[in-house]
Motif scaffolding. Structure first.
Motif, PDB file in Angstrom:
ATOM      1  N   ALA A   1      12.199  11.099  25.150  1.00 12.62           N
ATOM      2  CA  ALA A   1      13.354  10.521  24.473  1.00 12.62           C
ATOM      3  C   ALA A   1      14.463  10.181  25.449  1.00 12.62           C
ATOM      4  CB  ALA A   1      13.867  11.487  23.410  1.00 12.62           C
ATOM      5  N   ASP A   2      14.694  11.014  26.457  1.00 16.90           N
ATOM      6  CA  ASP A   2      15.783  10.778  27.385  1.00 16.90           C
ATOM      7  C   ASP A   2      15.641   9.450  28.109  1.00 16.90           C
ATOM      8  OD1 ASP A   2      16.877  13.196  26.713  1.00 16.90           O
ATOM      9  OD2 ASP A   2      15.885  14.296  28.323  1.00 16.90           O
ATOM     10  N   LYS A   3      14.416   8.966  28.254  1.00 17.66           N
ATOM     11  CA  LYS A   3      14.166   7.742  29.012  1.00 17.66           C
ATOM     12  C   LYS A   3      14.264   6.487  28.145  1.00 17.66           C
ATOM     13  CE  LYS A   3      10.760  10.216  31.842  1.00 17.66           C
ATOM     14  NZ  LYS A   3       9.334  10.280  32.224  1.00 17.66           N
ATOM     15  N   GLU A   4      14.403   6.640  26.838  1.00 18.68           N
ATOM     16  CA  GLU A   4      14.207   5.518  25.931  1.00 18.68           C
ATOM     17  C   GLU A   4      15.463   5.034  25.224  1.00 18.68           C
ATOM     18  OE1 GLU A   4      11.218   7.034  23.310  1.00 18.68           O
ATOM     19  OE2 GLU A   4       9.591   6.577  24.675  1.00 18.68           O
ATOM     20  N   ILE A   5      16.578   5.696  25.419  1.00 15.57           N
ATOM     21  CA  ILE A   5      17.744   5.404  24.600  1.00 15.57           C
ATOM     22  C   ILE A   5      18.559   4.251  25.168  1.00 15.57           C
ATOM     23  CG2 ILE A   5      19.878   6.329  23.640  1.00 15.57           C
ATOM     24  CD1 ILE A   5      18.586   9.131  23.912  1.00 15.57           C
ATOM     25  N   TYR A   6      18.781   3.242  24.342  1.00 17.96           N
ATOM     26  CA  TYR A   6      19.739   2.188  24.658  1.00 17.96           C
ATOM     27  C   TYR A   6      21.104   2.654  24.169  1.00 17.96           C
ATOM     28  CZ  TYR A   6      16.797  -1.757  26.133  1.00 17.96           C
ATOM     29  OH  TYR A   6      15.977  -2.605  26.828  1.00 17.96           O
ATOM     30  N   ALA A   7      22.043   2.833  25.076  1.00 18.24           N
ATOM     31  CA  ALA A   7      23.389   3.240  24.688  1.00 18.24           C
ATOM     32  C   ALA A   7      24.148   2.059  24.108  1.00 18.24           C
ATOM     33  CB  ALA A   7      24.138   3.806  25.888  1.00 18.24           C
ATOM     34  N   VAL A   8      25.090   2.340  23.214  1.00 14.51           N
ATOM     35  CA  VAL A   8      25.876   1.298  22.548  1.00 14.51           C
ATOM     36  C   VAL A   8      27.359   1.596  22.717  1.00 14.51           C
ATOM     37  CG1 VAL A   8      26.414   0.217  20.338  1.00 14.51           C
ATOM     38  CG2 VAL A   8      24.068   0.923  20.822  1.00 14.51           C
TER      39      VAL A   8
ATOM     40  N   VAL B   1       0.834  -1.203   0.000  1.00 13.75           N
ATOM     41  CA  VAL B   1       0.000   0.000   0.000  1.00 13.75           C
ATOM     42  C   VAL B   1       0.869   1.253   0.000  1.00 13.75           C
ATOM     43  CG1 VAL B   1      -1.730   1.317   1.286  1.00 13.75           C
ATOM     44  CG2 VAL B   1      -1.941  -1.160   1.095  1.00 13.75           C
ATOM     45  N   PHE B   2       1.937   1.255   0.777  1.00 13.13           N
ATOM     46  CA  PHE B   2       2.833   2.417   0.769  1.00 13.13           C
ATOM     47  C   PHE B   2       3.348   2.692  -0.639  1.00 13.13           C
ATOM     48  CE2 PHE B   2       4.354   2.060   5.502  1.00 13.13           C
ATOM     49  CZ  PHE B   2       3.099   2.487   5.918  1.00 13.13           C
ATOM     50  N   GLU B   3       3.720   1.633  -1.343  1.00 12.12           N
ATOM     51  CA  GLU B   3       4.230   1.822  -2.697  1.00 12.12           C
ATOM     52  C   GLU B   3       3.126   2.255  -3.657  1.00 12.12           C
ATOM     53  OE1 GLU B   3       6.415  -1.669  -3.805  1.00 12.12           O
ATOM     54  OE2 GLU B   3       8.034  -1.261  -2.365  1.00 12.12           O
ATOM     55  N   LEU B   4       1.906   1.767  -3.448  1.00 13.23           N
ATOM     56  CA  LEU B   4       0.782   2.209  -4.277  1.00 13.23           C
ATOM     57  C   LEU B   4       0.561   3.710  -4.172  1.00 13.23           C
ATOM     58  CD1 LEU B   4      -1.918  -0.583  -3.727  1.00 13.23           C
ATOM     59  CD2 LEU B   4      -0.786   0.002  -5.878  1.00 13.23           C
ATOM     60  N   HIS B   5       0.900   4.270  -3.015  1.00 12.90           N
ATOM     61  CA  HIS B   5       0.730   5.704  -2.790  1.00 12.90           C
ATOM     62  C   HIS B   5       1.996   6.503  -3.112  1.00 12.90           C
ATOM     63  CE1 HIS B   5      -3.320   5.960  -0.837  1.00 12.90           C
ATOM     64  NE2 HIS B   5      -3.095   4.673  -0.667  1.00 12.90           N
ATOM     65  N   GLY B   6       2.952   5.866  -3.769  1.00  8.72           N
ATOM     66  CA  GLY B   6       4.104   6.599  -4.277  1.00  8.72           C
ATOM     67  C   GLY B   6       5.257   6.791  -3.321  1.00  8.72           C
ATOM     68  N   PHE B   7       5.341   5.981  -2.263  1.00  6.52           N
ATOM     69  CA  PHE B   7       6.450   6.114  -1.320  1.00  6.52           C
ATOM     70  C   PHE B   7       7.575   5.156  -1.701  1.00  6.52           C
ATOM     71  CE2 PHE B   7       2.800   7.758   0.861  1.00  6.52           C
ATOM     72  CZ  PHE B   7       3.289   8.828   1.608  1.00  6.52           C
ATOM     73  N   ALA B   8       8.807   5.653  -1.625  1.00  4.74           N
ATOM     74  CA  ALA B   8       9.985   4.846  -1.943  1.00  4.74           C
ATOM     75  C   ALA B   8      10.636   4.373  -0.648  1.00  4.74           C
ATOM     76  CB  ALA B   8      10.989   5.663  -2.748  1.00  4.74           C
ATOM     77  N   SER B   9      11.210   3.181  -0.677  1.00  2.01           N
ATOM     78  CA  SER B   9      11.780   2.588   0.520  1.00  2.01           C
ATOM     79  C   SER B   9      13.190   3.092   0.780  1.00  2.01           C
ATOM     80  CB  SER B   9      11.808   1.059   0.380  1.00  2.01           C
ATOM     81  OG  SER B   9      12.450   0.468   1.492  1.00  2.01           O
ATOM     82  N   VAL B  10      13.492   3.377   2.060  1.00  3.35           N
ATOM     83  CA  VAL B  10      14.863   3.622   2.489  1.00  3.35           C
ATOM     84  C   VAL B  10      15.120   2.793   3.742  1.00  3.35           C
ATOM     85  CG1 VAL B  10      14.795   5.982   1.588  1.00  3.35           C
ATOM     86  CG2 VAL B  10      14.418   5.585   4.038  1.00  3.35           C
ATOM     87  N   ASN B  11      16.390   2.648   4.045  1.00  2.00           N
ATOM     88  CA  ASN B  11      16.805   1.894   5.226  1.00  2.00           C
ATOM     89  C   ASN B  11      17.902   2.696   5.900  1.00  2.00           C
ATOM     90  OD1 ASN B  11      16.436  -0.809   6.581  1.00  2.00           O
ATOM     91  ND2 ASN B  11      18.660  -0.805   6.328  1.00  2.00           N
ATOM     92  N   THR B  12      17.782   2.941   7.202  1.00  2.00           N
ATOM     93  CA  THR B  12      18.808   3.707   7.896  1.00  2.00           C
ATOM     94  C   THR B  12      19.506   2.832   8.924  1.00  2.00           C
ATOM     95  OG1 THR B  12      17.215   4.524   9.535  1.00  2.00           O
ATOM     96  CG2 THR B  12      17.578   5.884   7.585  1.00  2.00           C
ATOM     97  N   ARG B  13      20.650   3.286   9.360  1.00  2.00           N
ATOM     98  CA  ARG B  13      21.445   2.540  10.328  1.00  2.00           C
ATOM     99  C   ARG B  13      20.704   2.435  11.660  1.00  2.00           C
ATOM    100  NH1 ARG B  13      25.324   7.749  10.332  1.00  2.00           N
ATOM    101  NH2 ARG B  13      24.425   8.853  12.127  1.00  2.00           N
ATOM    102  N   SER B  14      21.127   1.487  12.476  1.00  2.00           N
ATOM    103  CA  SER B  14      20.470   1.241  13.761  1.00  2.00           C
ATOM    104  C   SER B  14      20.852   2.253  14.827  1.00  2.00           C
ATOM    105  CB  SER B  14      20.802  -0.166  14.270  1.00  2.00           C
ATOM    106  OG  SER B  14      20.367  -1.149  13.361  1.00  2.00           O
ATOM    107  N   VAL B  15      22.022   2.870  14.706  1.00  2.00           N
ATOM    108  CA  VAL B  15      22.510   3.778  15.749  1.00  2.00           C
ATOM    109  C   VAL B  15      22.547   5.222  15.255  1.00  2.00           C
ATOM    110  CG1 VAL B  15      23.864   1.981  16.877  1.00  2.00           C
ATOM    111  CG2 VAL B  15      24.930   3.405  15.116  1.00  2.00           C
ATOM    112  N   GLU B  16      22.334   6.121  16.190  1.00  2.00           N
ATOM    113  CA  GLU B  16      22.484   7.553  15.964  1.00  2.00           C
ATOM    114  C   GLU B  16      23.297   8.108  17.132  1.00  2.00           C
ATOM    115  OE1 GLU B  16      21.441   9.247  13.302  1.00  2.00           O
ATOM    116  OE2 GLU B  16      20.428   7.522  12.410  1.00  2.00           O
ATOM    117  N   SER B  17      23.738   9.320  17.013  1.00  2.00           N
ATOM    118  CA  SER B  17      24.459   9.925  18.128  1.00  2.00           C
ATOM    119  C   SER B  17      23.496  10.141  19.293  1.00  2.00           C
ATOM    120  CB  SER B  17      25.077  11.262  17.704  1.00  2.00           C
ATOM    121  OG  SER B  17      24.067  12.235  17.509  1.00  2.00           O
ATOM    122  N   VAL B  18      23.981   9.912  20.498  1.00  2.00           N
ATOM    123  CA  VAL B  18      23.150  10.120  21.684  1.00  2.00           C
ATOM    124  C   VAL B  18      22.688  11.574  21.755  1.00  2.00           C
ATOM    125  CG1 VAL B  18      23.183  10.173  24.213  1.00  2.00           C
ATOM    126  CG2 VAL B  18      24.174   8.233  22.989  1.00  2.00           C
TER     127      VAL B  18
END
Length: 448
Positions: free
Chosen positions: A59-66, A32-49
């Motif tokens: 957000a401060d309560k939810e971050i798993y540090a790596v 359905v997402f593609e039917l509505h013209g959305f293209a797929s992307v994939n991002t990395r699992s980690v971001e800067s804290v």
């Protein structure tokens, strides 16, 4: 020495039939997402804290540090990387890094896992799958996209057995303008408190508002605003009747009225204006969404999101966007985990090719190859056992058909529907199972 397996709470691991049901949902959402013209992307699992922790109180309560367990002493300080807890923050970073290569407005979908470092509870997991869509533009984003996302979600849920649901919609500018019109300076703090209404109730919210510096009358007005909801544009008059004026309030009311009108035309009965919806993350600036299942509203939102105007900015240019996310794991935690939704069989296989004896296994493999070449999921029996045992092997896995090479009086192949017992001649180059048997189907515990 064998070690005892200790379960870890907050992670979903499905049995094969349940996993097939999950895949059905994921495939439908993607389609359905593609039917509505959305293209797929994939991002990395980690971001800067730093980036993750700048998105508000929640957000401060939810971050798993790596960090590495065997990190040297000079890396033992505060971790700099964390697992993302949603898809919007990493997507904003992705847009900034790739802005020169993207065509705007950019429509993307992203179906990935995310992680929250909180105590697992009903519908909330440490690891979970989200299915996001976002529309981002450079400089300015037209407001009509805020209504469009509702229609995409309505299309998704129309194809899935989710039951009756309602998308509750608000606009943060209504709350912001209303609070400013009341003379409240701490808009974000007030929003965060009002967002706790469903968890702690109006009396506790009023007490927290007063403790945060509001007068009793201001707190009363904030609660009066949050009580307003309607399936049409009548909410505008009810807000006006509260006697508060501010230009930002006017803008928010006009935007929300347009969203509700569009939803009423194209997906009637799906959307409701609900002015208690606030969303806890600070980056939302306009329309916000939360989706409730009618049969269990206490379960919480299964699909949420909103507009953000300043999340993606490099200081020179801003990329405003609007997005909405289906909490796939949250939704399936109810449908599969609690209500017993499953699949009609534990394997995608539609046909088991029997093996007469090990010397003829090559022929069984040729038949399977021919069937697979035409898109029919096929398995060759693991052993040349008695046919009764090979049929039993198929039956235990829900495989509907067993193919017997050369079983006909004239040496032709035969295929048997083991549910009905009907058996007939079959040609590997043309035979096809009924469409309903080609793939596993969803099975509800209420299905007769």
């Amino acid at each position: 020495m064998a070690s005892k397996v200790t379960p870890i709470s907050g992670f979903q691991e499905w049995l094969p039939t349940e996993r097939i049901a999950e895949q059905y949902f994921l495939d439908t959402i993607r389609e359905v997402f593609e039917l509505h013209g959305f293209a797929s992307v994939n991002t990395r699992s980690v971001e800067s804290v730093e980036r993750l922790s700048s998105q508000g109180e929640d957000a401060d309560k939810e971050i798993y540090a790596v960090r590495r367990l065997a990190a040297p002493a000079d890396e033992q300080a505060e971790p700099t990387l964390g697992l993302h807890f949603d898809m919007t923050v990493p997507f904003a970073r992705y847009v900034l890094e790739n802005a020169g290569k993207l065509t705007f407005p950019f429509r993307r979908y992203q179906i990935q896992q995310a992680w929250r470092g909180e105590r697992p509870q009903r519908g909330r997991y440490r690891e979970f799958i989200q299915a996001d869509i976002d529309i981002v533009d450079a400089g300015e984003l037209p407001a009509h996209y805020e209504a469009e996302l509702l229609l995409v979600i309505a299309d998704v849920f129309a194809r899935l057995p989710v039951g009756d649901y309602t998308i509750h919609v608000n606009n943060r500018k209504i709350c912001e303008g209303f609070y400013l019109g009341l003379g409240i300076d701490d808009v974000i703090g007030t929003l965060r408190i009002v967002d706790k209404l469903d968890k702690i109730g109006p009396q506790k919210v009023a007490e927290l508002l007063v403790a945060n510096g509001l007068t009793d009358e201001q707190a009363k007005q904030c609660l009066a605003l949050a009580e307003i909801n309607s399936p049409d544009g009548s909410f505008v008059e009810r807000v006006r009747a509260l006697g508060v004026e501010h230009p930002t309030l006017d803008e928010g009311l006009a935007h929300l009225e347009s969203v509700i009108a569009t939803a009423a035309e194209h997906a009637p009965g799906v959307a409701i204006a609900d002015l208690r919806i606030a969303r806890g993350l600070d980056y939302y600036t306009g329309t916000v969404y939360e989706t409730m299942l009618e049969r269990d509203p206490g379960y919480g939102s299964i699909c949420s999101g909103g507009r953000y105007d300043s999340l993606a900015t490099d200081g020179k240019r801003t990329y405003p966007g609007v997005g909405i996310s289906i909490g796939v794991s949250r939704l399936l935690g109810l449908l599969i985990g609690e209500e017993g939704l499953t699949a009609s069989r534990e394997t995608p296989v539609a046909v088991l090719v029997a093996v007469n004896d090990e010397d003829s296994r090559a022929e069984s493999t040729r038949i399977a190859t021919a069937l697979r070449s035409r898109g029919i999921a096929t398995l060759v029996a693991p052993k040349a056992a008695k046919f009764g045992k090979q049929i039993q092997f198929a039956d235990r896995r829900g495989i509907p058909f067993v193919w017997f090479p050369g079983a006909g009086e004239d040496g032709s192949d035969q295929v048997k529907d083991i549910r009905s017992g009907q058996q007939s001649a079959a040609d590997r180059s043309s035979w096809t199972p009924p469409q309903a048997d080609l793939r596993p189907s969803l099975v509800s515990p209420t299905t007769d």
